[in-house]
Design an enzyme around this catalytic site. Structure first.
Site, PDB file in Angstrom:
ATOM      1  N   GLN A 252       0.818  -1.211   0.000  1.00  0.00           N
ATOM      2  CA  GLN A 252       0.000   0.000   0.000  1.00  0.00           C
ATOM      3  C   GLN A 252       0.851   1.260   0.000  1.00  0.00           C
ATOM      4  O   GLN A 252       0.488   2.269  -0.601  1.00  0.00           O
ATOM      5  CB  GLN A 252      -0.934   0.006   1.215  1.00  0.00           C
ATOM      6  CG  GLN A 252      -1.972  -1.095   1.178  1.00  0.00           C
ATOM      7  CD  GLN A 252      -2.713  -1.121  -0.151  1.00  0.00           C
ATOM      8  OE1 GLN A 252      -3.494  -0.238  -0.454  1.00  0.00           O
ATOM      9  NE2 GLN A 252      -2.467  -2.149  -0.943  1.00  0.00           N
ATOM     10  N   HIS A 255       1.664   2.962  -3.319  1.00  0.00           N
ATOM     11  CA  HIS A 255       0.612   3.648  -4.070  1.00  0.00           C
ATOM     12  C   HIS A 255       0.855   5.147  -4.158  1.00  0.00           C
ATOM     13  O   HIS A 255       0.695   5.763  -5.213  1.00  0.00           O
ATOM     14  CB  HIS A 255      -0.745   3.431  -3.385  1.00  0.00           C
ATOM     15  CG  HIS A 255      -1.519   2.275  -3.929  1.00  0.00           C
ATOM     16  ND1 HIS A 255      -1.977   2.218  -5.211  1.00  0.00           N
ATOM     17  CD2 HIS A 255      -1.928   1.129  -3.341  1.00  0.00           C
ATOM     18  CE1 HIS A 255      -2.629   1.084  -5.409  1.00  0.00           C
ATOM     19  NE2 HIS A 255      -2.608   0.405  -4.288  1.00  0.00           N
ATOM     20  N   GLU A 320      -9.178   1.239   5.382  1.00  0.00           N
ATOM     21  CA  GLU A 320      -9.650   0.763   4.078  1.00  0.00           C
ATOM     22  C   GLU A 320      -9.419  -0.743   3.965  1.00  0.00           C
ATOM     23  O   GLU A 320     -10.330  -1.504   3.630  1.00  0.00           O
ATOM     24  CB  GLU A 320      -8.892   1.507   2.980  1.00  0.00           C
ATOM     25  CG  GLU A 320      -9.252   1.078   1.572  1.00  0.00           C
ATOM     26  CD  GLU A 320      -8.345   1.723   0.526  1.00  0.00           C
ATOM     27  OE1 GLU A 320      -8.721   1.703  -0.656  1.00  0.00           O
ATOM     28  OE2 GLU A 320      -7.254   2.217   0.892  1.00  0.00           O
ATOM     29  N   HIS A 321      -8.196  -1.194   4.214  1.00  0.00           N
ATOM     30  CA  HIS A 321      -7.843  -2.617   4.194  1.00  0.00           C
ATOM     31  C   HIS A 321      -7.394  -3.036   5.591  1.00  0.00           C
ATOM     32  O   HIS A 321      -6.584  -2.342   6.209  1.00  0.00           O
ATOM     33  CB  HIS A 321      -6.686  -2.899   3.234  1.00  0.00           C
ATOM     34  CG  HIS A 321      -6.888  -2.389   1.839  1.00  0.00           C
ATOM     35  ND1 HIS A 321      -6.437  -1.147   1.429  1.00  0.00           N
ATOM     36  CD2 HIS A 321      -7.485  -2.952   0.765  1.00  0.00           C
ATOM     37  CE1 HIS A 321      -6.747  -0.979   0.151  1.00  0.00           C
ATOM     38  NE2 HIS A 321      -7.390  -2.052  -0.275  1.00  0.00           N
ATOM     39  N   ASP A 354      -7.253  -6.978  -4.113  1.00  0.00           N
ATOM     40  CA  ASP A 354      -7.102  -5.891  -5.077  1.00  0.00           C
ATOM     41  C   ASP A 354      -7.359  -6.362  -6.501  1.00  0.00           C
ATOM     42  O   ASP A 354      -7.919  -5.618  -7.311  1.00  0.00           O
ATOM     43  CB  ASP A 354      -5.673  -5.327  -5.000  1.00  0.00           C
ATOM     44  CG  ASP A 354      -5.639  -3.932  -4.395  1.00  0.00           C
ATOM     45  OD1 ASP A 354      -6.689  -3.463  -3.915  1.00  0.00           O
ATOM     46  OD2 ASP A 354      -4.555  -3.327  -4.387  1.00  0.00           O
ATOM     47  N   HIS A 413     -52.850  18.805   2.955  1.00  0.00           N
ATOM     48  CA  HIS A 413     -52.617  17.366   3.115  1.00  0.00           C
ATOM     49  C   HIS A 413     -53.827  16.727   3.801  1.00  0.00           C
ATOM     50  O   HIS A 413     -54.326  15.679   3.371  1.00  0.00           O
ATOM     51  CB  HIS A 413     -51.362  17.116   3.964  1.00  0.00           C
ATOM     52  CG  HIS A 413     -50.074  17.252   3.234  1.00  0.00           C
ATOM     53  ND1 HIS A 413     -49.652  18.431   2.695  1.00  0.00           N
ATOM     54  CD2 HIS A 413     -49.106  16.342   2.954  1.00  0.00           C
ATOM     55  CE1 HIS A 413     -48.462  18.263   2.124  1.00  0.00           C
ATOM     56  NE2 HIS A 413     -48.116  16.983   2.264  1.00  0.00           N
TER      57      HIS A 413
END
Length: 429
Positions: A252, A255, A320-321, A354, A413
């Protein structure tokens, strides 16, 4: 990597809202596309990509030619991944339903796919064929009849598209593709041009200008999310292999300089071994400068007294992971409240998810796993409520409806119900 007690750590990373200059640039680009359509798209292609684009749409011949530019190993892998992704997302399908009650009332829900979805795909160095599958296949499974893809030229000065992107799109069933990127592509999908019809939703990753453009057009069109930098947390005990843990953290970190990679462990020896292993493996990475910056600024090894404390830290970070590499990983699964994707055991490395296993890799970031989910089939459907009230039910419930309406000061109404009670009530019997 820093080693510290989990209780003293907090991941401080501001949400990316862009600079005033970036926001103004995005606003100007979007407004020019709304005003000038295709002419603006061609103008920005020349300005930002250095290419003259005569034909915006990628031809069938270009897509077919792309197959000759990718090797058989890639083609086999992308097809196998597509099968797995499709199978997983098919299990998420919902059905419309109707509930017939004893008094004749029918209540229900009709589920329909969105009509047209736009998929943004980065080009150049940030070309990710796997993301094409992850965004397009759930939409296709949901029944979206029109999936359109926009992507910038692969390299500055050339109008060609990365062949791996084109092949992935073709394998995912996307045939409508345009060579346009950046904020201008988002504007085209949101508002339409002479060549590109507007979409109902825009999905897919991009740079800061793409993210800001998606936020700008939200409301005119739906979007998936504003994604932040990638994140991984590994929860490990002394049974974990430090080489595996270090490799997964770096998967990661490579990235983005702002990606975060965090180990939470009960084992001091593992913490020291992983720190040394990260340094060793960093030297072998082609993207070591990016990964090293990520590890330095947003990486950490957090020590905890036991796995219960570790789980509390995980839920606070909402990653996230999340990888759980402990002796009995399933024993702790029910305790995990906040995580985008959960990988259990030493062989469920994050890249398995992934690329290949089937679950979607478009995941909530920046702690938003506290309240949001991975991209899924539900993101490409819409629901309509169905109400068929019988006369018997209205005569029975009308007084309560009138009471609620009048308490809110909405007399019209109340009158809409009262007029029916007065007329239909007099005809009973």
């Amino acid at each position: 990597m820093r080693i510290m007690p989990a209780s003293k750590f907090s991941l401080k990373r501001e949400v990316e809202y862009g600079s005033p200059e970036q926001n103004e640039s995005v606003r100007r680009i979007i407004e020019e596309v709304r005003r000038d359509g295709d002419a603006a798209l061609r103008r920005f292609a020349q300005q930002f990509d250095g290419v003259r684009v005569d034909e915006l749409r990628v031809t069938k011949e270009e897509i077919e030619a792309a197959y000759n530019e990718v090797d058989e190993e890639f083609l086999s892998a992308i097809r196998a991944a597509a099968v797995n992704i499709r199978k997983f997302h098919e299990k998420q399908m919902r059905s419309s339903w109707m509930d017939l009650q004893a008094d004749g009332t029918i209540l229900g829900q009709v589920i329909r796919p969105l009509r047209r979805v736009g998929l943004y795909v980065p080009g150049g160095k940030a070309a990710y064929p796997s993301s094409v599958l992850m965004n397009a296949i759930p939409a296709q499974v949901a029944g979206v009849p029109e999936i359109v893809m926009v992507t910038p030229p692969a390299t500055a000065g050339a109008v060609g598209i990365n062949p791996h992107i084109l092949v992935a799109a073709a394998e995912a069933g996307v045939g409508e593709i345009y060579r346009v990127g950046g904020a201008q592509a988002v504007a085209a999908l949101a508002y339409g041009t002479e060549s590109i019809r507007a979409a109902d939703k825009i999905v897919g990753p991009g740079n800061i200008y793409v993210a800001l453009a998606k936020r700008y057009v939200f409301g005119a069109v739906d979007i998936d999310s504003i994604a932040g930098p990638s994140e991984i947390v590994v929860l490990a005990d002394d049974s974990a292999d430090p080489a595996y843990v270090a490799a997964d953290l770096l998967s990661q970190a490579e990235h983005d300089e702002m990606a975060s990679a965090i180990l939470i462990t009960t084992s001091e020896p593992l913490a020291e071994a992983v720190r040394a292993e990260v340094e060793r493996q960093l030297n072998e990475l082609p993207r070591r400068e990016i990964a090293a910056r990520s590890i330095r600024d947003y990486g950490a090894i957090l020590t905890v007294s036991d796995l219960e404390e570790g789980i509390d830290a995980v839920n606070r970070l909402a990653p996230e992971h999340l990888e759980i590499i402990v002796r009995e990983p399933f024993q702790y699964l029910s305790r995990i409240e906040n995580a985008g994707a959960i990988f259990l055991g030493p062989y469920s490395s994050e890249p398995v998810g992934d690329y290949f296993a089937g679950p979607n890799h478009v995941l909530p970031t920046n702690g938003t796993a506290r309240f949001s989910s991975p991209l899924n089939v539900d993101d490409f459907i819409k629901k309509s409520s169905v109400i068929y009230y019988s006369k018997e039910a209205l005569l029975r419930d009308g007084g309560q409806i009138i009471s609620l309406a009048r308490h809110e000061g909405l007399d019209a109404h109340a009158r809409a119900i009262q007029i029916r009670l007065e007329k239909e009530g007099n005809t009973r019997g």
